[in-house]
Write an enzyme that holds these catalytic residues in place. Structure first.
Site, PDB file in Angstrom:
ATOM      1  N   ARG A 114      32.385  35.803  32.127  1.00 20.90           N
ATOM      2  CA  ARG A 114      32.917  36.592  31.258  1.00 20.90           C
ATOM      3  C   ARG A 114      34.317  36.837  31.465  1.00 20.90           C
ATOM      4  O   ARG A 114      34.827  36.763  32.472  1.00 20.90           O
ATOM      5  CB  ARG A 114      32.286  37.880  31.524  1.00 20.90           C
ATOM      6  CG  ARG A 114      30.701  37.897  30.833  1.00 20.90           C
ATOM      7  CD  ARG A 114      29.867  39.563  31.012  1.00 20.90           C
ATOM      8  NE  ARG A 114      30.679  40.411  30.121  1.00 20.90           N
ATOM      9  CZ  ARG A 114      31.455  41.362  30.989  1.00 20.90           C
ATOM     10  NH1 ARG A 114      31.593  41.372  32.383  1.00 20.90           N
ATOM     11  NH2 ARG A 114      31.887  42.267  30.097  1.00 20.90           N
ATOM     12  N   ARG A 174      40.302  42.116  24.908  1.00 19.64           N
ATOM     13  CA  ARG A 174      40.333  43.505  24.439  1.00 19.64           C
ATOM     14  C   ARG A 174      41.278  43.487  23.099  1.00 19.64           C
ATOM     15  O   ARG A 174      42.129  42.649  23.204  1.00 19.64           O
ATOM     16  CB  ARG A 174      41.119  44.443  25.139  1.00 19.64           C
ATOM     17  CG  ARG A 174      40.207  44.988  26.388  1.00 19.64           C
ATOM     18  CD  ARG A 174      40.595  46.352  27.104  1.00 19.64           C
ATOM     19  NE  ARG A 174      40.227  46.328  28.199  1.00 19.64           N
ATOM     20  CZ  ARG A 174      40.679  46.608  29.307  1.00 19.64           C
ATOM     21  NH1 ARG A 174      42.021  46.693  29.218  1.00 19.64           N
ATOM     22  NH2 ARG A 174      40.218  46.968  30.500  1.00 19.64           N
ATOM     23  N   ARG A 233      37.331  30.821  50.981  1.00 17.12           N
ATOM     24  CA  ARG A 233      38.734  30.730  50.534  1.00 17.12           C
ATOM     25  C   ARG A 233      39.369  31.743  51.339  1.00 17.12           C
ATOM     26  O   ARG A 233      39.212  33.054  51.508  1.00 17.12           O
ATOM     27  CB  ARG A 233      38.997  30.974  49.162  1.00 17.12           C
ATOM     28  CG  ARG A 233      38.342  30.018  48.294  1.00 17.12           C
ATOM     29  CD  ARG A 233      39.012  28.568  48.510  1.00 17.12           C
ATOM     30  NE  ARG A 233      40.516  28.579  48.090  1.00 17.12           N
ATOM     31  CZ  ARG A 233      41.412  27.688  48.386  1.00 17.12           C
ATOM     32  NH1 ARG A 233      41.247  26.697  49.225  1.00 17.12           N
ATOM     33  NH2 ARG A 233      42.728  27.616  47.836  1.00 17.12           N
ATOM     34  N   ARG A 267      50.672  35.141  43.620  1.00 24.09           N
ATOM     35  CA  ARG A 267      51.187  36.557  42.995  1.00 24.09           C
ATOM     36  C   ARG A 267      52.172  36.952  44.001  1.00 24.09           C
ATOM     37  O   ARG A 267      52.079  36.810  45.120  1.00 24.09           O
ATOM     38  CB  ARG A 267      50.220  37.497  42.750  1.00 24.09           C
ATOM     39  CG  ARG A 267      49.211  37.883  43.897  1.00 24.09           C
ATOM     40  CD  ARG A 267      47.989  38.819  43.331  1.00 24.09           C
ATOM     41  NE  ARG A 267      47.053  39.207  44.634  1.00 24.09           N
ATOM     42  CZ  ARG A 267      46.094  40.169  44.343  1.00 24.09           C
ATOM     43  NH1 ARG A 267      46.067  40.649  43.094  1.00 24.09           N
ATOM     44  NH2 ARG A 267      45.421  40.451  45.406  1.00 24.09           N
ATOM     45  N   GLU A 272      51.761  35.850  48.067  1.00 19.88           N
ATOM     46  CA  GLU A 272      50.282  35.534  48.251  1.00 19.88           C
ATOM     47  C   GLU A 272      49.918  34.152  48.210  1.00 19.88           C
ATOM     48  O   GLU A 272      49.907  33.917  46.868  1.00 19.88           O
ATOM     49  CB  GLU A 272      49.375  36.611  47.561  1.00 19.88           C
ATOM     50  CG  GLU A 272      47.808  36.669  48.143  1.00 19.88           C
ATOM     51  CD  GLU A 272      46.985  37.607  47.429  1.00 19.88           C
ATOM     52  OE1 GLU A 272      46.154  37.433  46.877  1.00 19.88           O
ATOM     53  OE2 GLU A 272      47.252  38.811  47.456  1.00 19.88           O
ATOM     54  N   TYR A 306      31.071  38.582  47.655  1.00 20.34           N
ATOM     55  CA  TYR A 306      32.169  39.425  47.341  1.00 20.34           C
ATOM     56  C   TYR A 306      31.889  40.803  46.895  1.00 20.34           C
ATOM     57  O   TYR A 306      31.449  41.091  45.796  1.00 20.34           O
ATOM     58  CB  TYR A 306      32.984  38.691  46.165  1.00 20.34           C
ATOM     59  CG  TYR A 306      34.522  39.293  46.011  1.00 20.34           C
ATOM     60  CD1 TYR A 306      35.311  39.298  47.043  1.00 20.34           C
ATOM     61  CD2 TYR A 306      34.532  40.246  44.815  1.00 20.34           C
ATOM     62  CE1 TYR A 306      36.746  39.868  46.620  1.00 20.34           C
ATOM     63  CE2 TYR A 306      35.773  40.988  44.636  1.00 20.34           C
ATOM     64  CZ  TYR A 306      36.908  40.965  45.598  1.00 20.34           C
ATOM     65  OH  TYR A 306      38.053  41.583  45.407  1.00 20.34           O
ATOM     66  N   ASP A 359      33.733  44.732  45.844  1.00 25.01           N
ATOM     67  CA  ASP A 359      34.910  45.700  45.588  1.00 25.01           C
ATOM     68  C   ASP A 359      34.383  46.618  46.579  1.00 25.01           C
ATOM     69  O   ASP A 359      33.493  46.908  47.061  1.00 25.01           O
ATOM     70  CB  ASP A 359      34.855  45.784  44.187  1.00 25.01           C
ATOM     71  CG  ASP A 359      35.510  45.126  43.244  1.00 25.01           C
ATOM     72  OD1 ASP A 359      36.265  44.229  43.572  1.00 25.01           O
ATOM     73  OD2 ASP A 359      35.004  44.741  42.081  1.00 25.01           O
TER      74      ASP A 359
END
Length: 368
Positions: A172, A176, A249, A280, A300, A348, A350
């Site tokens: 996904r 928007r 990673r 970034r 990074e 992973y 959050d």
């Protein structure tokens, strides 16, 4: 007779939440960490009055009011909204993909025009059965967005060609059709005022913590101190890599203190072309709306993980999933050991998910 009820291995968010909740229930805890600080990857280093996110940008976001209220009970969060910018060979685009992005790409002004442009490109690509990340992305957003904003960044991040990456990584994509640069859809979002260390300090207040303490150097001696071990480290390391190493990673950070007030005008700018070696640049002061005379920026760089390097992103492909399932079976048979967190669960998470997972484990463990 053990000195403690719980030995908690790892002073990151999962271990800190468990320690706090167990202590609240009258249990005696000892928290250890091999690093010289608490907080795990959320740790902030103060440089010239700026809270530098030592292990990469951490932006708290959740839809769960209970978890939002929980973290705010330790430290007040500000109103920071994550609105990253993408730099593709000097061209700037707003993220996530929204009407601002589509205007910057194609000069379209209405949602109808933007949808038509994406649908036209998707149709032209003619991909009906995506077999890899590249095909999946093109079938969702077309060629222009893929080439400029996805391909280079993703290949740098994972160190593999997009055609070699599984399609599920990008099942996904947030698209928007409004002029809204808020990256997250979550209702609650922000950064702790004064940095993440305040959150960890609040969680661990009154609890004994030993830093620079490697569980594996004195495993038997440390385990004997407590009735139960709560382990938040790498699950393969716990079992002496008996089924092989799980893959990750990693990241490398290059920090610079600059004699200027404002370097890039945004906390996060992604470099999405393939030629720029870093993914970034983070300018930390913008997380807390800082007005300090100097600034700290971080380049990074993604890197292959090797033993001893910091494990950041689990590589949840078929091979690693199979290896992890073997360790998970071993974990079920460990008596008086609780496994939890990103590394022990090889997934992973959050930050809000880490906290939710620890709170859930507490309730189950204490039979509530």
């Amino acid at each position: 007779m053990a000195q403690y009820d719980y030995l908690i291995v790892g002073a990151g968010l999962w271990g800190s939440v468990f320690a706090h909740e167990a202590t609240k229930r009258g249990k005696k805890c000892l928290v250890i960490d091999r690093r010289p600080h608490t907080g795990g990857n959320t740790y902030c280093e103060n440089v010239e009055g700026i809270n530098v996110h030592k292990y990469g940008a951490h932006i708290f976001h959740t839809n769960d009011k209970d978890i939002w209220d929980y973290v705010n009970s330790f430290v007040e969060f500000n109103r920071y909204t994550n609105s990253p910018v993408a730099n593709y060979n000097g061209e700037l685009y707003n993220l996530p993909f929204n009407m601002n992005t589509f205007y910057q790409l194609w000069k379209v002004r209405t949602p109808e025009e933007a949808k038509a442009k994406i649908q036209e490109q998707v149709k032209e690509a003619g991909i009906t059965d995506p077999r890899n990340l590249e095909e999946q992305a093109i079938s969702l957003v077309g060629v222009d967005i893929y080439k400029k904003l996805i391909k280079g960044y993703t290949e740098k991040q994972w160190g593999r060609k997009a055609t070699e990456l599984p399609d599920f990584i990008i099942k996904r994509l947030p698209v928007r059709f409004t002029y809204d640069n808020n990256y997250f859809n979550d209702k609650y979002q922000g950064i702790p005022i004064g940095g993440y260390n305040k959150l960890t300090e609040g969680l661990l207040e009154g609890i004994e913590v030993r830093l620079d303490t490697d569980f594996f150097k004195n495993r038997d001696e440390l385990s004997a101190l407590a009735e139960t071990v709560v382990y938040t480290g790498q699950i393969d390391e716990y079992f002496d890599f008996s089924h092989g190493s799980l893959e990750y990673r990693s990241l490398r950070f290059d920090n610079q203190l600059l004699e200027q007030e404002n370097y890039q005008g945004n906390a996060v700018i992604n470099y999405t072309d393939a030629e720029t070696p870093f993914t970034r640049i983070i300018e930390h002061k913008h997380f807390e709306f800082g007005t300090q005379p100097k600034t700290v920026i971080t380049h990074e760089y993604p890197s292959e993980w090797t033993t001893g390097a910091e494990p950041y992103y689990p590589v949840n492909d078929d091979k690693n999933t199979e290896v992890f399932s073997q360790y998970k079976e071993l974990a079920k048979n460990e008596e008086n050991v609780i496994f939890g967190g990103r590394l022990a669960e090889y997934r992973y998470y959050d930050m809000h998910q880490v906290i939710g997972s620890a709170l859930k484990k507490v309730k189950v463990h204490f039979g509530e």
